[in-house]
Design an enzyme around this catalytic site. Sequence first.
Site, PDB file in Angstrom:
ATOM      1  N   ARG A   1      13.167   8.709  10.256  1.00 30.19           N
ATOM      2  CA  ARG A   1      13.829   9.072   9.003  1.00 30.19           C
ATOM      3  C   ARG A   1      12.857   9.471   7.887  1.00 30.19           C
ATOM      4  NH1 ARG A   1      13.860   4.987   5.300  1.00 30.19           N
ATOM      5  NH2 ARG A   1      15.571   5.900   4.132  1.00 30.19           N
TER       6      ARG A   1
ATOM      7  N   PRO B   1       0.843  -1.198   0.000  1.00 30.15           N
ATOM      8  CA  PRO B   1       0.000   0.000   0.000  1.00 30.15           C
ATOM      9  C   PRO B   1       0.878   1.248   0.000  1.00 30.15           C
ATOM     10  CG  PRO B   1      -0.474  -1.401   1.915  1.00 30.15           C
ATOM     11  CD  PRO B   1       0.717  -1.973   1.217  1.00 30.15           C
ATOM     12  N   GLU B   2       0.483   2.257  -0.759  1.00 27.77           N
ATOM     13  CA  GLU B   2       1.250   3.499  -0.787  1.00 27.77           C
ATOM     14  C   GLU B   2       0.532   4.520   0.104  1.00 27.77           C
ATOM     15  OE1 GLU B   2       2.418   4.294  -4.899  1.00 27.77           O
ATOM     16  OE2 GLU B   2       2.659   2.158  -5.258  1.00 27.77           O
TER      17      GLU B   2
ATOM     18  N   LYS C   1       3.818   5.246   5.335  1.00 37.49           N
ATOM     19  CA  LYS C   1       3.031   4.026   5.175  1.00 37.49           C
ATOM     20  C   LYS C   1       2.794   3.347   6.516  1.00 37.49           C
ATOM     21  CE  LYS C   1       5.159   3.773   0.683  1.00 37.49           C
ATOM     22  NZ  LYS C   1       6.127   3.073  -0.162  1.00 37.49           N
TER      23      LYS C   1
ATOM     24  N   ASN D   1       5.347   2.952  -5.760  1.00 44.59           N
ATOM     25  CA  ASN D   1       5.661   2.601  -7.138  1.00 44.59           C
ATOM     26  C   ASN D   1       4.673   3.143  -8.171  1.00 44.59           C
ATOM     27  OD1 ASN D   1       7.760   1.348  -8.574  1.00 44.59           O
ATOM     28  ND2 ASN D   1       6.301  -0.214  -9.239  1.00 44.59           N
TER      29      ASN D   1
ATOM     30  N   ARG E   1      12.127  -1.861  -9.783  1.00 44.79           N
ATOM     31  CA  ARG E   1      10.665  -1.952  -9.838  1.00 44.79           C
ATOM     32  C   ARG E   1      10.141  -1.374 -11.142  1.00 44.79           C
ATOM     33  NH1 ARG E   1       8.505  -0.058  -4.241  1.00 44.79           N
ATOM     34  NH2 ARG E   1       6.616  -1.026  -5.036  1.00 44.79           N
TER      35      ARG E   1
END
Length: 269
Positions: free
Chosen positions: A125, A2-3, A53, A169, A259
């Site tokens: 981060r 999941p983005e 995420k 992606n 990817r």
Amino acid sequence: MPEGPETHALADRLSLLLVDETLTRVRFVDPKLQRRRAVLEGKRVLAVEARGKALLTAVEGGCTLYTHSHLFGFWRFADEADALPDGAPPRLLLVTVRGAAALYAAPSISLWRTDTLDTQPYLARLGPDVLDPAVDARILLAQMRIPRFAKRTLAMLLLEQDFAAGMGNYLRSEVLFQARLSPYRILQDLTTGERRRLANALLDVPRRAYRAKHDDVLPPGKDYLARTRARFGFEVFERAGAPCPRGDGTVAEIRLAGRRLYWCPGCQH
Ligand SMILES: [Zn+2]
């Protein structure tokens, strides 16, 4: 995986179930977490928030539950815990009077004191979240001036969570298409105008995707036309061989940074 848009839509779904309610039952598969369930059970949920995420569920008493689905983790919802699918038990079960939420497969799950949450390694981060309403083009343009990103290709940069949290992606292909930039470009070579186009696309594309996710879970209302206009469709992602929507080439598929990436060499320079 999941983005950002999916994670933020999930946070909204979990909020409907949990926020302002008391957790009547909490169950972890991990025995260490299970022994600590009292920091959640019987407590009222204050907020469910997506960051990048990750999902953060804060409860009264100063504790926050951190979850990250990674590649295989997924949530299921039901009116009550007994109505969840049979099979392997969820790694995490949360129940309120409104229903049950369960997290399956191989997520990361941990418990944090809310006031030390910023030291959690993934959160520490993260760059600015493209779905955070407080993040604007000025903030993203400042990210582009950070020296460690200067020599990155855009294909690489747009997957890095410390550059722009919540990117992923399919968003990478769609953002580059909207910005009319080649995935092979190096950040430090972009003109001021190109940087601005990239910043605007980084804000616009994920937010449109998020609004489209929202439409999926909401019943149609009188603002139907506005919802339809907001509905998100891929311009290039998974459309290899199709004509470019701008009419100047054919969508190509390449693998970059390991990817799939889709782009139009005709209009992305
Ligand atoms: Zn094109």
